[in-house]
Design an enzyme around this catalytic site. Structure first.
Site, PDB file in Angstrom:
ATOM      1  N   ARG A 113      20.295  -7.048  21.525  1.00  0.00           N
ATOM      2  CA  ARG A 113      19.939  -5.585  21.551  1.00  0.00           C
ATOM      3  C   ARG A 113      19.532  -5.197  22.771  1.00  0.00           C
ATOM      4  NH1 ARG A 113      15.112  -6.474  16.818  1.00  0.00           N
ATOM      5  NH2 ARG A 113      13.964  -7.748  18.350  1.00  0.00           N
ATOM      6  N   ARG A 137      10.570 -17.627  16.829  1.00  0.00           N
ATOM      7  CA  ARG A 137      10.177 -16.401  15.927  1.00  0.00           C
ATOM      8  C   ARG A 137      10.729 -16.301  14.459  1.00  0.00           C
ATOM      9  NH1 ARG A 137      12.463 -11.803  19.435  1.00  0.00           N
ATOM     10  NH2 ARG A 137      11.585 -10.501  18.203  1.00  0.00           N
TER      11      ARG A 137
HETATM   12  P1  AMP Z   1       8.066  -7.716  16.936  1.00  0.00           P
HETATM   13  O1  AMP Z   1       8.509  -6.624  17.921  1.00  0.00           O
HETATM   14  O2  AMP Z   1       7.697  -7.078  15.468  1.00  0.00           O
HETATM   15  O3  AMP Z   1       9.429  -8.513  16.727  1.00  0.00           O
HETATM   16  O4  AMP Z   1       7.066  -8.629  17.610  1.00  0.00           O
HETATM   17  C1  AMP Z   1       7.030  -9.228  18.712  1.00  0.00           C
HETATM   18  C2  AMP Z   1       6.092 -10.527  18.830  1.00  0.00           C
HETATM   19  O5  AMP Z   1       4.802  -9.565  18.854  1.00  0.00           O
HETATM   20  C3  AMP Z   1       6.006 -11.207  17.796  1.00  0.00           C
HETATM   21  O6  AMP Z   1       6.914 -12.210  18.041  1.00  0.00           O
HETATM   22  C4  AMP Z   1       4.614 -11.916  17.776  1.00  0.00           C
HETATM   23  O7  AMP Z   1       4.159 -12.545  19.109  1.00  0.00           O
HETATM   24  C5  AMP Z   1       3.850 -10.567  18.330  1.00  0.00           C
HETATM   25  N1  AMP Z   1       3.200 -10.058  17.061  1.00  0.00           N
HETATM   26  C6  AMP Z   1       3.679  -8.726  16.547  1.00  0.00           C
HETATM   27  N2  AMP Z   1       3.228  -8.254  15.380  1.00  0.00           N
HETATM   28  C7  AMP Z   1       2.395  -9.240  15.008  1.00  0.00           C
HETATM   29  C8  AMP Z   1       1.358  -9.742  13.913  1.00  0.00           C
HETATM   30  N3  AMP Z   1       1.303  -8.593  12.819  1.00  0.00           N
HETATM   31  N4  AMP Z   1       0.574 -10.862  13.986  1.00  0.00           N
HETATM   32  C9  AMP Z   1       0.833 -11.745  15.091  1.00  0.00           C
HETATM   33  N5  AMP Z   1       1.826 -11.447  16.136  1.00  0.00           N
HETATM   34  C10 AMP Z   1       2.304 -10.348  16.258  1.00  0.00           C
END
Ligand code: AMP
Length: 217
Positions: free
Chosen positions: A127, A172
């Protein structure tokens, strides 16, 4: 209307949230996007978060809880919001309940997008998004109509996330299984949870969500 979209990385939460934002005028609130903005602007919070994000780990609860508390109080969230990427742990879910109660706000639906984990690595690793408007694309599943040009805004530069590399994606996914999946029974017990098939075509998934949101006669 206030919603949570749940699902592992790559389930399509961001894509669906953006479509819901356009259709219903709800505000998409994506903690991952907010953290990436902090990193881009070299804030202290961004520096702290980057170390965790690059290793595929969750950022500490307190950091994201404070960020969300501030964000849902802003005027553009008044018409309702879609939480995309929050909550991701049981303590985050509990804090969210408290902050909503303080504001006399209600959580209408928690929508889990179920996906096949093996397909996710391929989905995520391919992506990319427009560097100007953020529209999402994929090497295999959603190429821009004209190569190198964003369909939505016409810009000619795209970006890929640092944490979308296959090895980080696996970490992740493990974080999702171990820390985020336990919030599913939390919302199930409250009668808020609906699971939908996140492997279907983007438009089909969107239709399933809109049907769920339609007021029941
Ligand atoms: P995402 O874009 O939602 O996949 O988030 C990317 C990264 O941001 C994640 O792998 C976490 O390291 C961090 N992150 C995003 N949202 C959260 C959350 N609610 N709690 C903890 N870490 C977060």
């Amino acid at each position: 209307m206030n919603l949570i979209l749940l699902g592992p990385p790559g389930a399509g939460k961001g894509t669906q949230a953006r479509m819901l934002q356009e259709h219903f005028g709800l505000m998409q609130i994506a903690t991952g996007d907010m953290l990436r903005e902090h990193i881009k602007h070299h804030t202290d919070l961004g520096q702290l978060a980057q170390n965790y994000m690059n290793q595929g780990q969750l950022v500490p609860d307190l950091v994201v809880i404070q960020m969300i508390e501030h964000r849902i109080s802003e005027a553009d969230a008044n018409n309702g919001f879609i939480l995309d990427g929050f909550p991701r742990t049981v303590p985050q879910a509990e804090s969210l309940d408290k902050m909503l109660a303080r504001r006399k706000l209600k959580l209408d639906h928690v929508i889990e997008m179920r996906v096949d984990e093996d397909a996710l690595v391929e989905r995520i690793a391919g992506r990319f998004s427009c560097a100007a408007c953020g529209e999402g694309y994929h090497d295999k599943f959603k190429k821009p109509a004209r190569e190198g040009v964003c369909d939505k805004c016409g810009f000619g530069q795209f970006v890929r996330r640092d944490d979308d590399r296959a090895d980080t994606v696996r970490k992740r996914l493990a974080a999702y299984r171990e820390q985020t999946a336990p919030i599913l029974p939390y919302y199930q017990a409250k009668g808020k949870l609906t699971s939908i098939d996140g492997m279907a075509e983007i438009d089909v998934v969107q239709t399933q969500i809109r049907q769920l949101l339609r007021p029941q006669a």
